[in-house]
Structures are given as structure tokens and as C-alpha cells.
Design an enzyme around this catalytic site. Structure first.
Site, mmCIF file in Angstrom:
data_model
loop_
_atom_site.group_PDB
_atom_site.id
_atom_site.type_symbol
_atom_site.label_atom_id
_atom_site.label_comp_id
_atom_site.label_asym_id
_atom_site.label_seq_id
_atom_site.Cartn_x
_atom_site.Cartn_y
_atom_site.Cartn_z
ATOM 1 N N CYS A 132 16.092 30.495 1.179
ATOM 2 C CA CYS A 132 14.935 31.468 1.679
ATOM 3 C C CYS A 132 13.853 30.285 2.388
ATOM 4 C CB CYS A 132 14.313 31.780 0.281
ATOM 5 S SG CYS A 132 13.811 30.383 -0.846
ATOM 6 N N ASP A 159 9.603 32.289 -7.423
ATOM 7 C CA ASP A 159 9.671 31.411 -8.643
ATOM 8 C C ASP A 159 8.798 30.625 -8.616
ATOM 9 O OD1 ASP A 159 11.062 30.637 -10.984
ATOM 10 O OD2 ASP A 159 12.460 29.092 -9.893
#
Length: 373
Positions: free
Chosen positions: A253, A275
Site C-alpha cells: 500500500c 491499521d
């Protein structure tokens, strides 16, 4: 709505270890109503059924924590039962678990092998290194417990990789750590991630690493890997660079231009965009009150995705921007979503050194692969 994966926190931030650098233990404060956070069967059912109803080519369920194996084997058996019940014909399902490895049993390992789970086990290096930052709740080192768990995975032939956090405990020992993972553990799939954490006032935490330390670690690691192991050992950072050179697509990512690759699902069905950004002001909704398309279309989620492209002005002329993409927003402004995302990444100078050193040979590797295919 483009395809996304799920990062599921079935036990929230609960964990049987007390790793010194863990940023997630504090997330338990978001749910003060109980000290034991566990996903119910009802929530799991709603999650599986709604996610598998989406017309994606692949559905990825990744479990993390805290420590996801606190849920026990029965939870993951129920997961697979539900997936088989609600999967549409032709659906591809991937199950992954990131664990500290200390709670693995022989029965668990056999089940994970049978159902083709991919596991990631956290190991920071040899016992003397690993135990510096990864003690259990009693303060004792966890290395021996992790090794017993890995032995069970090997015996059951479970696919697993090793995740190593590079912090002040191991950043000056790249060869010792790598050779331990490669030679002693026999690991052929590795991931190294940087410890970059800031306090509320913007100062680096004691375990965080400097740009020069990160660059020295990765460059030393690369030289050893490229000289001896490039065809036998997979290191995610290097694989991701080759993959992006070949396809233009981001396989991690941080190399993408949009921070909407996955949703985080907490134990009670709350949904967050990342997260690193499980914060009250970034709660997108809950599986009991919103559908996935509603969560995706939230202006807050759109703004979060766009934040990745809010580079520092100097990034636009950087020769490595195609790969770096300004780095993870967390490395630019910490965990504060309201902070200025156009700040340079704390690791900017490190990435420039790293890419200058490793990109030319990796692009040659990519070109050879292109010709072969």
C-alpha cells in the site's frame, strides 16, 4: 468501489505479549466497556456474508491484532464454515493470519495447512535480539515460545513468512538478523518494516529508527540478498519494486497513490480506513448499520484515500516518486489525520539512498523477467 481486502482484529488490541514498540495496544482504550475484546459469531457471520456478496475476483481475509490466535481454533473453523456457506461459485478466498506464534498448537497448524491459510510470524532476530522488545506479560522473553510455534508450522507444512520490525533492537545488525532467518530458521519469505513512531508532541519514540539507520539496514540487506539469494529468497520490498516496474501496480500500500486498499474491522464490527489510523475521528461506521458501499463512499474515506497524493512539493521532481509515492502518510505526520500530509516523510532521505542503490539492479531483474514472459 474498487476491490479491497479486510484486515480483521477479532480480539481487538488484546495480546499475550507486551512488545515495547507496539502502537496498537493502546487501541483497547477505544472500547473501555470490557477488558476482553472478542468478535462474536454473529459479527463474524455478518462480516463474511456481506463481504463475499461483493463481486470481487478475490476476497482476502487477513487477521491481525493484538494477537488474533487468542480467538482459538474454533473461531477459524467457524470462519471457514461460513465462507463455504456464503461463497458464490468461482469465488477465490484467501485467509491470512499475522501472529506472534506463541499460541500455535499442533491441531491449529494441521487445520491451517488443510485449509491453506498463509501465516506471518513476527520474529525480530536471534533470541538475544528478539527478546529485547518482545516479552510476554510477565516480562520474560518470548523467543523460545515463538520457535515452538514455528516448529509446529513446519511439521504440518503450513505456508508462512517472517515479519521483522526493524527497531533500535536490531537496526545495526542487518546481516546477523537476515542470516539467522535464512540459515537458522530456513525462512524463504521475509518482510522487513520500519519502526517509525512519534509521541503526541511529535518526538520520535525510543524504539524508532533514523533515516540513516534505515538506509544502512536495507542497503546492507540488499547487497547480501542480491549476491547470494535473489533467486531463492523472497523479500517483500524488493519483490514489490520489481512487481511495480513490470505491471505499474502497487503490491504494497505504501507504493500506491490511494490509501484505500483495505478496511480494518474491529471486534465489534466498527470499520476504519487503515491499521495505523484506528482513531475515533476516523471511524467510518459499523457492519451492523452500514453496507460496504456506504462505507466506501463516505467523504471521510474519500479524503483519507486522497491524502496519499498530497505530497510535499519536492516529491514531484523526485526520480523515485513512481515507487515511493511520498511514503506512508504515517511516516509523514504520525498517526494524526489532521496533521499536514504534505510534510516530507521522516524517511525521505533514506528512501532516496535506498532507491539510488537498489533500483538499477532490480530494474535489470524486471527486464529479464519481461523478456522471459
Amino acid at each position: 468501489m474498487k476491490p479491497f481486502s479486510l484486515l480483521i482484529k477479532p480480539a481487538g488490541a488484546d495480546c499475550n505479549l507486551r512488545c515495547a514498540y507496539c502502537f496498537y495496544l493502546g487501541r483497547a482504550e477505544l472500547y473501555p466497556e470490557t477488558t476482553c475484546h472478542r468478535m462474536t459469531e454473529e459479527t463474524l457471520t455478518r462480516l463474511v456474508r456481506s463481504y463475499l456478496a461483493l463481486p470481487f475476483p478475490v476476497h482476502t481475509f487477513a487477521f491481525q491484532g493484538g494477537e488474533p490466535l487468542l480467538m482459538g481454533e474454533a473461531f477459524y473453523r467457524k470462519l471457514v464454515t461460513l465462507q463455504k456457506r456464503y461463497a458464490r461459485p468461482g469465488t477465490r478466498i484467501t485467509n491470512c493470519i499475522q501472529t506472534n506464534g506463541t499460541l500455535l498448537t499442533e491441531s491449529m497448524a494441521m487445520f491451517f495447512a488443510q485449509e491453506h491459510f498463509l501465516l506471518g510470524v513476527s520474529v525480530d532476530g536471534p533470541a538475544a535480539v528478539h527478546n529485547l522488545r518482545r516479552p510476554n506479560a510477565n516480562g520474560d522473553g518470548s523467543h523460545a515460545m515463538v520457535m515452538r510455534g514455528i516448529d509446529k508450522l513446519n511439521a504440518a507444512q503450513v505456508e508462512f513468512n517472517i515479519l521483522t520490525l526493524v527497531s533500535q533492537s536490531n537496526v545495526h545488525q542487518p546481516l546477523e538478523v537476515y542470516r539467522y532467518l535464512r540459515d537458522t530458521l530456513g525462512c524463504r519469505f521475509m518482510q522487513f518494516i520500519e519502526c517509525v513512531e512519534f509521541t503526541a508532541d511529535g518526538a520520535l519514540t525510543p524504539d524508532a529508527i533514523t533515516p540513516d539507520e534505515w538506509a544502512n539496514f536495507i542497503i546492507t540487506l540488499f547487497d547480501e540478498w542480491y549476491a547470494h539469494d535473489k533467486n531463492t529468497v523472497s523479500i517483500r520490498l524488493f519483490d514489490s519494486i520489481v512487481g511495480k516496474a513490470l505491471t505499474g501496480n502497487a503490491h504494497s500500500c505504501s507504493m500506491g497513490d490511494d490509501c484505500r486498499a483495505y478496511f480494518v474491522v474491529e471486534h465489534n464490527g466498527d470499520v476504519y480506513p487503515c491499521d495505523f489510523f484506528v482513531r475515533p475521528e476516523l471511524r467510518l461506521g459499523n457492519l451492523y448499520t452500514e453496507d460496504w458501499d456506504e462505507l466506501w463512499d463516505r467523504p471521510l474515506h474519500t479524503a483519507f484515500g486522497a491524502r496519499k497524493r498530497q505530497w510535499n512539493a519536492g516529491c514531484s521532481t523526485c526520480p523515485y516518486i513512481f515507487y515511493c509515492q511520498g511514503d506512508c502518510p504515517k511516516n509523514r505526520a504520525g498517526h494524526d489525520f489532521k496533521a499536514d500530509a504534505t510534510q516530507r516523510s521522516w524517511l525521505c532521505s533514506a528512501w532516496q539512498r535506498i532507491y539510488a542503490h537498489i533500483l538499477p539492479p532490480l530494474l535489470q531483474e524486471a527486464e529479464q523477467l519481461r523478456k522471459q514472459s
